[in-house]
Structure formats: C-alpha cells, structure tokens
Design a protein around this motif. Structure first.
Motif, PDB file in Angstrom:
ATOM      1  N   MET A 148       0.858  -1.166   0.000  1.00 46.59           N
ATOM      2  CA  MET A 148       0.000   0.000   0.000  1.00 46.59           C
ATOM      3  C   MET A 148       0.907   1.232   0.000  1.00 46.59           C
ATOM      4  SD  MET A 148      -3.181   0.879   2.505  1.00 46.59           S
ATOM      5  CE  MET A 148      -4.075  -0.560   1.995  1.00 46.59           C
ATOM      6  N   LYS A 149       0.521   2.207  -0.805  1.00 46.19           N
ATOM      7  CA  LYS A 149       1.353   3.401  -0.966  1.00 46.19           C
ATOM      8  C   LYS A 149       0.469   4.640  -0.970  1.00 46.19           C
ATOM      9  CE  LYS A 149       5.036   5.730  -2.420  1.00 46.19           C
ATOM     10  NZ  LYS A 149       6.121   6.043  -1.576  1.00 46.19           N
TER      11      LYS A 149
ATOM     12  N   TYR B 184       4.961  -0.790  -9.323  1.00 48.12           N
ATOM     13  CA  TYR B 184       3.975  -1.676  -9.942  1.00 48.12           C
ATOM     14  C   TYR B 184       4.547  -2.382 -11.172  1.00 48.12           C
ATOM     15  CZ  TYR B 184      -0.315  -3.365 -12.077  1.00 48.12           C
ATOM     16  OH  TYR B 184      -1.270  -4.165 -12.652  1.00 48.12           O
TER      17      TYR B 184
ATOM     18  N   GLN C 101      -3.044   0.250  -3.811  1.00 49.96           N
ATOM     19  CA  GLN C 101      -2.601  -1.089  -3.435  1.00 49.96           C
ATOM     20  C   GLN C 101      -2.762  -2.023  -4.614  1.00 49.96           C
ATOM     21  OE1 GLN C 101      -4.835  -2.558  -0.119  1.00 49.96           O
ATOM     22  NE2 GLN C 101      -6.724  -2.740  -1.255  1.00 49.96           N
TER      23      GLN C 101
END
Length: 83
Positions: free
Chosen positions: A1-2, A18, A51
């Motif tokens: 999660m970012k 990603y 996420q």
C-alpha cells in the motif's frame, strides 16, 4: 500500500513499484503506449492510497485499487476517530 499525494508520486510508483521498470528491466511498451497505460490506470484524485490486488486465478494479472479520502473518512467515522 502506498500513499500517493500527486501525479509525480503516482508515476514514480507505477514505474518502479507496480511495473518494476528500471534500466535493468526496460519497458516492452513504447513511450506512447506506456503513457496511455499510465493515464488509463491513473487515480481519479489525489491524495489516495494505492494497493496492488492479486488476480483471482493463478494466471490473472494483478490490478490496482485506489482508496480515496471519502472512504477513509467513512472508516474513521465507523472507528469513532472522527464524528
């Protein structure tokens, strides 16, 4: 999660976090294709949480889910953090 607070952070996360692109593993897309893909997958607004969600089957590609401020505010109300 970012946590992504702006478009620059989104682009950086997409390329490195990603797609895992760098000098050692360059993109198979040309620059125009990569730009279209970045725009297609972009969040609706910033800030947001991003996420990666695994695909449903072993051969399904992962997808990106964005969580926006309104959803976090709703959760905070449910937890009694804000009223």
């Amino acid at each position: 999660m970012k946590l992504l607070t702006n478009e620059f952070e989104y682009r950086e996360w997409m390329l490195n976090g990603y797609l895992h692109l760098d000098e050692e593993f360059p993109s198979l897309f040309d620059a125009d294709e990569l730009e279209r893909e970045m725009l297609r997958r972009a969040p609706k607004e910033f800030p947001c949480l991003a996420q990666v969600v695994e695909g449903e089957g072993p051969y399904s590609p992962p997808s990106i889910q964005f969580i926006y401020r309104s959803q976090i505010e709703e959760w905070a109300k449910l937890f009694g953090i804000i009223s």
